[in-house]
Design a protein around this motif. Structure first.
Motif, PDB file in Angstrom:
ATOM      1  N   SER A  36       0.819  -1.212   0.000  1.00 31.84           N
ATOM      2  CA  SER A  36       0.000   0.000   0.000  1.00 31.84           C
ATOM      3  C   SER A  36       0.855   1.265   0.000  1.00 31.84           C
ATOM      4  O   SER A  36       1.645   1.493   0.921  1.00 31.84           O
ATOM      5  CB  SER A  36      -0.921   0.013   1.224  1.00 31.84           C
ATOM      6  N   MET A  37       0.658   2.095  -1.010  1.00 32.10           N
ATOM      7  CA  MET A  37       1.370   3.373  -1.038  1.00 32.10           C
ATOM      8  C   MET A  37       0.901   4.291   0.084  1.00 32.10           C
ATOM      9  O   MET A  37       1.651   5.140   0.546  1.00 32.10           O
ATOM     10  CB  MET A  37       1.199   4.029  -2.403  1.00 32.10           C
ATOM     11  N   TYR A  38      -0.339   4.095   0.544  1.00 36.88           N
ATOM     12  CA  TYR A  38      -0.822   4.882   1.678  1.00 36.88           C
ATOM     13  C   TYR A  38      -0.049   4.519   2.948  1.00 36.88           C
ATOM     14  O   TYR A  38       0.279   5.376   3.760  1.00 36.88           O
ATOM     15  CB  TYR A  38      -2.320   4.677   1.877  1.00 36.88           C
ATOM     16  N   ASN A  39       0.274   3.241   3.109  1.00 36.72           N
ATOM     17  CA  ASN A  39       1.108   2.825   4.243  1.00 36.72           C
ATOM     18  C   ASN A  39       2.509   3.421   4.137  1.00 36.72           C
ATOM     19  O   ASN A  39       3.091   3.848   5.130  1.00 36.72           O
ATOM     20  CB  ASN A  39       1.189   1.296   4.332  1.00 36.72           C
ATOM     21  N   VAL A  40       3.057   3.439   2.921  1.00 37.05           N
ATOM     22  CA  VAL A  40       4.384   4.029   2.723  1.00 37.05           C
ATOM     23  C   VAL A  40       4.372   5.497   3.143  1.00 37.05           C
ATOM     24  O   VAL A  40       5.229   5.953   3.898  1.00 37.05           O
ATOM     25  CB  VAL A  40       4.839   3.876   1.251  1.00 37.05           C
ATOM     26  N   GLY A  41       3.369   6.239   2.686  1.00 36.41           N
ATOM     27  CA  GLY A  41       3.261   7.643   3.057  1.00 36.41           C
ATOM     28  C   GLY A  41       3.105   7.834   4.550  1.00 36.41           C
ATOM     29  O   GLY A  41       3.700   8.737   5.154  1.00 36.41           O
ATOM     30  N   LYS A  67       1.093  10.180  -5.918  1.00 35.99           N
ATOM     31  CA  LYS A  67       0.020  10.910  -5.242  1.00 35.99           C
ATOM     32  C   LYS A  67      -0.505  10.146  -4.031  1.00 35.99           C
ATOM     33  O   LYS A  67      -0.891  10.756  -3.034  1.00 35.99           O
ATOM     34  CB  LYS A  67      -1.109  11.250  -6.206  1.00 35.99           C
ATOM     35  N   GLU A  68      -0.488   8.812  -4.088  1.00 33.88           N
ATOM     36  CA  GLU A  68      -0.971   8.023  -2.951  1.00 33.88           C
ATOM     37  C   GLU A  68      -0.030   8.157  -1.756  1.00 33.88           C
ATOM     38  O   GLU A  68      -0.480   8.188  -0.607  1.00 33.88           O
ATOM     39  CB  GLU A  68      -1.101   6.544  -3.341  1.00 33.88           C
ATOM     40  N   ILE A  69       1.267   8.205  -2.004  1.00 30.06           N
ATOM     41  CA  ILE A  69       2.234   8.416  -0.918  1.00 30.06           C
ATOM     42  C   ILE A  69       2.091   9.830  -0.380  1.00 30.06           C
ATOM     43  O   ILE A  69       2.030  10.046   0.840  1.00 30.06           O
ATOM     44  CB  ILE A  69       3.673   8.154  -1.413  1.00 30.06           C
ATOM     45  N   ASP A  70       2.021  10.787  -1.284  1.00 31.47           N
ATOM     46  CA  ASP A  70       1.905  12.191  -0.879  1.00 31.47           C
ATOM     47  C   ASP A  70       0.684  12.440  -0.010  1.00 31.47           C
ATOM     48  O   ASP A  70       0.725  13.252   0.921  1.00 31.47           O
ATOM     49  CB  ASP A  70       1.827  13.102  -2.106  1.00 31.47           C
TER      50      ASP A  70
END
Length: 194
Positions: A36-41, A67-70
């Protein structure tokens, strides 16, 4: 007693440029095969808040800019030092050679509670693995210690970003309480803000 929320300008936070120049707590996080890029962010944001040295990314974990990380990093992708490691095994072995303690955050045989970290374990690299499969066996084999967060409900794991927050802030607490006052103070970033 009355409480009033502070406005952003009252919190004394430093700018991204100032933050880059501050001394950090001696912890690095390795994100390996995080889906998950949201977890990375979220981990970037937590790493910034904890004032740790660096975020390392390996495997198929996405790297900024995305954009998901940001969305969840809220700018921490710009303030945190980070790099992509094409060979996490080589990176971990190099860190060990330089005296960094390698710790996995995982449920294993012979793991120890995350609260039992000691100042002698610093500098440290904390490995966070895939949300479903956990840390790859080859990376687990490089660990000096495996840390576990006790859980008391029906679930066998926490969200990886939540687990990172729990573990990182406990590590910083232990480092700051048990290290000499001068060393903890010099590594604490808010001492450099005004």
């Amino acid at each position: 007693m009355k409480y009033r929320k502070l406005d952003n300008h009252e919190m004394g936070r430093c700018s991204v440029e100032e933050y880059r120049g501050t001394l950090k707590h001696p912890v690095t996080v390795l994100l390996h095969n995080i889906r998950s890029m949201y977890n990375v962010g979220s981990v970037f944001r937590t790493a910034d808040a904890a004032g740790i040295e660096k975020v390392l990314i390996s495997g198929y974990t996405a790297t900024p800019p995305r954009k998901e990380i940001d969305k969840t990093a809220l700018g921490a992708q710009d303030s945190m030092a980070w790099e992509y490691c094409p060979s996490p095994l080589d990176t971990l072995r190099d860190m060990k050679h330089r005296g960094v303690t390698i710790c996995g955050l995982e449920i294993t045989e012979n793991s120890r509670p995350y609260t039992e970290v000691q100042v002698s374990d610093f500098p440290m690299c904390l490995i966070l693995g895939n949300e479903v499969q956990g840390i790859d066996d080859e990376l687990l084999a490089e660990c000096d210690h495996v840390l576990e967060i006790p859980q008391f409900g029906t679930k066998h794991s926490l969200n990886v970003a939540v687990a990172a927050g729990v573990a990182l802030f406990e590590m910083i607490k232990i480092f700051r309480q048990e290290s000499s006052p001068g060393r903890a103070e010099e590594c604490f970033i808010t001492e450099h803000m005004s």
